[in-house]
Design an enzyme around this catalytic site. Structure first.
Site, PDB file in Angstrom:
ATOM      1  N   LYS A  11       4.400   5.257   5.858  1.00  0.00           N
ATOM      2  CA  LYS A  11       4.324   6.576   5.219  1.00  0.00           C
ATOM      3  C   LYS A  11       5.279   7.578   5.876  1.00  0.00           C
ATOM      4  O   LYS A  11       5.785   7.341   6.989  1.00  0.00           O
ATOM      5  CB  LYS A  11       2.871   7.070   5.274  1.00  0.00           C
ATOM      6  CG  LYS A  11       1.904   6.181   4.470  1.00  0.00           C
ATOM      7  CD  LYS A  11       0.496   6.783   4.424  1.00  0.00           C
ATOM      8  CE  LYS A  11      -0.458   5.888   3.635  1.00  0.00           C
ATOM      9  NZ  LYS A  11      -1.808   6.499   3.483  1.00  0.00           N
ATOM     10  N   TYR A  51      -0.926   6.849  -6.659  1.00  0.00           N
ATOM     11  CA  TYR A  51      -2.292   7.143  -6.202  1.00  0.00           C
ATOM     12  C   TYR A  51      -3.182   7.662  -7.328  1.00  0.00           C
ATOM     13  O   TYR A  51      -4.178   8.341  -7.064  1.00  0.00           O
ATOM     14  CB  TYR A  51      -2.254   8.133  -5.042  1.00  0.00           C
ATOM     15  CG  TYR A  51      -1.893   7.504  -3.704  1.00  0.00           C
ATOM     16  CD1 TYR A  51      -2.783   6.644  -3.053  1.00  0.00           C
ATOM     17  CD2 TYR A  51      -0.679   7.757  -3.082  1.00  0.00           C
ATOM     18  CE1 TYR A  51      -2.470   6.063  -1.830  1.00  0.00           C
ATOM     19  CE2 TYR A  51      -0.359   7.180  -1.849  1.00  0.00           C
ATOM     20  CZ  TYR A  51      -1.271   6.329  -1.236  1.00  0.00           C
ATOM     21  OH  TYR A  51      -0.967   5.754  -0.023  1.00  0.00           O
ATOM     22  N   ASN A 114      -1.511   9.006   7.939  1.00  0.00           N
ATOM     23  CA  ASN A 114      -2.071   7.884   8.702  1.00  0.00           C
ATOM     24  C   ASN A 114      -1.150   6.660   8.762  1.00  0.00           C
ATOM     25  O   ASN A 114      -1.616   5.530   8.837  1.00  0.00           O
ATOM     26  CB  ASN A 114      -3.477   7.538   8.196  1.00  0.00           C
ATOM     27  CG  ASN A 114      -3.494   7.135   6.749  1.00  0.00           C
ATOM     28  OD1 ASN A 114      -2.459   7.066   6.103  1.00  0.00           O
ATOM     29  ND2 ASN A 114      -4.681   6.877   6.224  1.00  0.00           N
ATOM     30  N   HIS A 117       0.114   2.364   4.541  1.00  0.00           N
ATOM     31  CA  HIS A 117      -0.754   2.008   3.411  1.00  0.00           C
ATOM     32  C   HIS A 117      -0.965   0.509   3.414  1.00  0.00           C
ATOM     33  O   HIS A 117      -0.048  -0.244   3.763  1.00  0.00           O
ATOM     34  CB  HIS A 117      -0.074   2.412   2.087  1.00  0.00           C
ATOM     35  CG  HIS A 117      -0.704   1.778   0.876  1.00  0.00           C
ATOM     36  ND1 HIS A 117      -1.853   2.257   0.323  1.00  0.00           N
ATOM     37  CD2 HIS A 117      -0.367   0.673   0.162  1.00  0.00           C
ATOM     38  CE1 HIS A 117      -2.194   1.486  -0.715  1.00  0.00           C
ATOM     39  NE2 HIS A 117      -1.296   0.521  -0.820  1.00  0.00           N
ATOM     40  N   GLU A 128       0.804  -2.921  -7.062  1.00  0.00           N
ATOM     41  CA  GLU A 128       1.585  -2.034  -6.187  1.00  0.00           C
ATOM     42  C   GLU A 128       2.950  -2.646  -5.842  1.00  0.00           C
ATOM     43  O   GLU A 128       3.953  -1.934  -5.786  1.00  0.00           O
ATOM     44  CB  GLU A 128       0.774  -1.728  -4.924  1.00  0.00           C
ATOM     45  CG  GLU A 128      -0.443  -0.860  -5.231  1.00  0.00           C
ATOM     46  CD  GLU A 128      -1.429  -0.735  -4.076  1.00  0.00           C
ATOM     47  OE1 GLU A 128      -2.457  -0.061  -4.269  1.00  0.00           O
ATOM     48  OE2 GLU A 128      -1.185  -1.314  -2.999  1.00  0.00           O
TER      49      GLU A 128
HETATM   50  P1  RTP Z   1      -4.260   3.577   1.762  1.00  0.00           P
HETATM   51  O1  RTP Z   1      -4.691   3.419   0.329  1.00  0.00           O
HETATM   52  O2  RTP Z   1      -3.140   4.587   1.939  1.00  0.00           O
HETATM   53  O3  RTP Z   1      -3.942   2.265   2.417  1.00  0.00           O
HETATM   54  O4  RTP Z   1      -5.466   4.159   2.614  1.00  0.00           O
HETATM   55  P2  RTP Z   1      -7.005   3.733   2.569  1.00  0.00           P
HETATM   56  O5  RTP Z   1      -7.223   2.651   1.561  1.00  0.00           O
HETATM   57  O6  RTP Z   1      -7.426   3.492   3.971  1.00  0.00           O
HETATM   58  O7  RTP Z   1      -7.660   5.088   2.078  1.00  0.00           O
HETATM   59  P3  RTP Z   1      -7.922   5.610   0.587  1.00  0.00           P
HETATM   60  O8  RTP Z   1      -9.348   5.967   0.481  1.00  0.00           O
HETATM   61  O9  RTP Z   1      -7.341   4.652  -0.420  1.00  0.00           O
HETATM   62  O10 RTP Z   1      -7.096   6.962   0.580  1.00  0.00           O
HETATM   63  C1  RTP Z   1      -5.705   6.954   0.297  1.00  0.00           C
HETATM   64  C2  RTP Z   1      -5.004   7.887   1.258  1.00  0.00           C
HETATM   65  O11 RTP Z   1      -5.370   9.227   0.971  1.00  0.00           O
HETATM   66  C3  RTP Z   1      -5.345   9.979   2.173  1.00  0.00           C
HETATM   67  N1  RTP Z   1      -6.667  10.539   2.414  1.00  0.00           N
HETATM   68  N2  RTP Z   1      -6.846  11.757   2.831  1.00  0.00           N
HETATM   69  N3  RTP Z   1      -7.977  14.200   3.661  1.00  0.00           N
HETATM   70  C4  RTP Z   1      -8.787  13.171   3.378  1.00  0.00           C
HETATM   71  O12 RTP Z   1      -9.985  13.231   3.481  1.00  0.00           O
HETATM   72  C5  RTP Z   1      -8.163  11.937   2.932  1.00  0.00           C
HETATM   73  N4  RTP Z   1      -8.809  10.828   2.579  1.00  0.00           N
HETATM   74  C6  RTP Z   1      -7.850   9.941   2.258  1.00  0.00           C
HETATM   75  C7  RTP Z   1      -4.931   9.051   3.295  1.00  0.00           C
HETATM   76  O13 RTP Z   1      -3.510   9.111   3.436  1.00  0.00           O
HETATM   77  C8  RTP Z   1      -5.361   7.718   2.732  1.00  0.00           C
HETATM   78  O14 RTP Z   1      -4.674   6.673   3.370  1.00  0.00           O
HETATM   79 MG    MG Z   2      -6.514   2.769  -0.421  1.00  0.00          MG
END
Ligand code: RTP
Ligand code: MG
Length: 139
Positions: A11, A51, A114, A117, A128
């Site tokens: 990212k 997203y 973070n 992804h 994706e």
């Molecule tokens: P990713 O899809 O990026 O691999 O991350 P993930 O599955 O661990 O998390 P996801 O729930 O899919 O959320 C996608 C991305 O959104 C951002 N996020 N921000 N501010 C917040 O509370 C929050 N929650 C999620 C993060 O960049 C997350 O990786």
């Molecule tokens: Mg995710």
């Protein structure tokens, strides 16, 4: 449905901080093979499409502007059990909750910025990967 591939992005926060090499090193040492990779950039529109599943969530608009704030690295990775093993390697979404030694523990700045992804299912890994790479670019 392939079960040996996942899709990742390094990212904008991690690219800007100079962590591309260190993150790719961790990925390769963990046994993943890079099947396709590009250094590229998401417009806000493209980040919004990528997203779209999170549309309506409170963090969606911030996420879209963050993901379009600078260049990224997109890659298709191969390994047995790729989706689950890659999510173990990167750690929890919130780096304060990520296990020691995980990529997010080492390199993430916040729950949003973070570092990486990782796809959450074989189906999404295929979707994706095709978002970024044409059939010609995947081998
Ligand atoms: P990713 O899809 O990026 O691999 O991350 P993930 O599955 O661990 O998390 P996801 O729930 O899919 O959320 C996608 C991305 O959104 C951002 N996020 N921000 N501010 C917040 O509370 C929050 N929650 C999620 C993060 O960049 C997350 O990786
Ligand atoms: Mg995710």
């Amino acid at each position: 449905m392939e079960t040996n591939k996942t899709f990742t992005m390094i990212k904008p926060d991690a690219v800007a901080a100079g962590h591309i090499g260190a993150i790719l090193d961790q990925i390769i040492k963990a046994g993943f093979t890079i099947k396709a990779m590009k250094y590229t950039y998401l417009t806000a529109q493209k980040a919004g499409e990528f997203y779209a599943v999170h549309q309506g969530r409170p963090f969606y608009n911030d996420l879209v502007s963050f993901m379009s704030s600078g260049p990224i690295v997109a890659a298709i990775l191969e390994k047995d059990n790729a989706v689950a093993d890659f999510r173990t390697l990167i750690g929890a979404t919130d780096p304060t909750k990520a296990d020691e030694g995980t990529i997010r523990k080492l390199f993430a700045k916040s729950i949003e910025a973070n570092a990486v992804h990782g796809s959450d299912s074989d189906e999404n890994a295929a979707i994706e990967g095709s978002f970024f790479f044409s059939g010609l670019e995947k081998f």
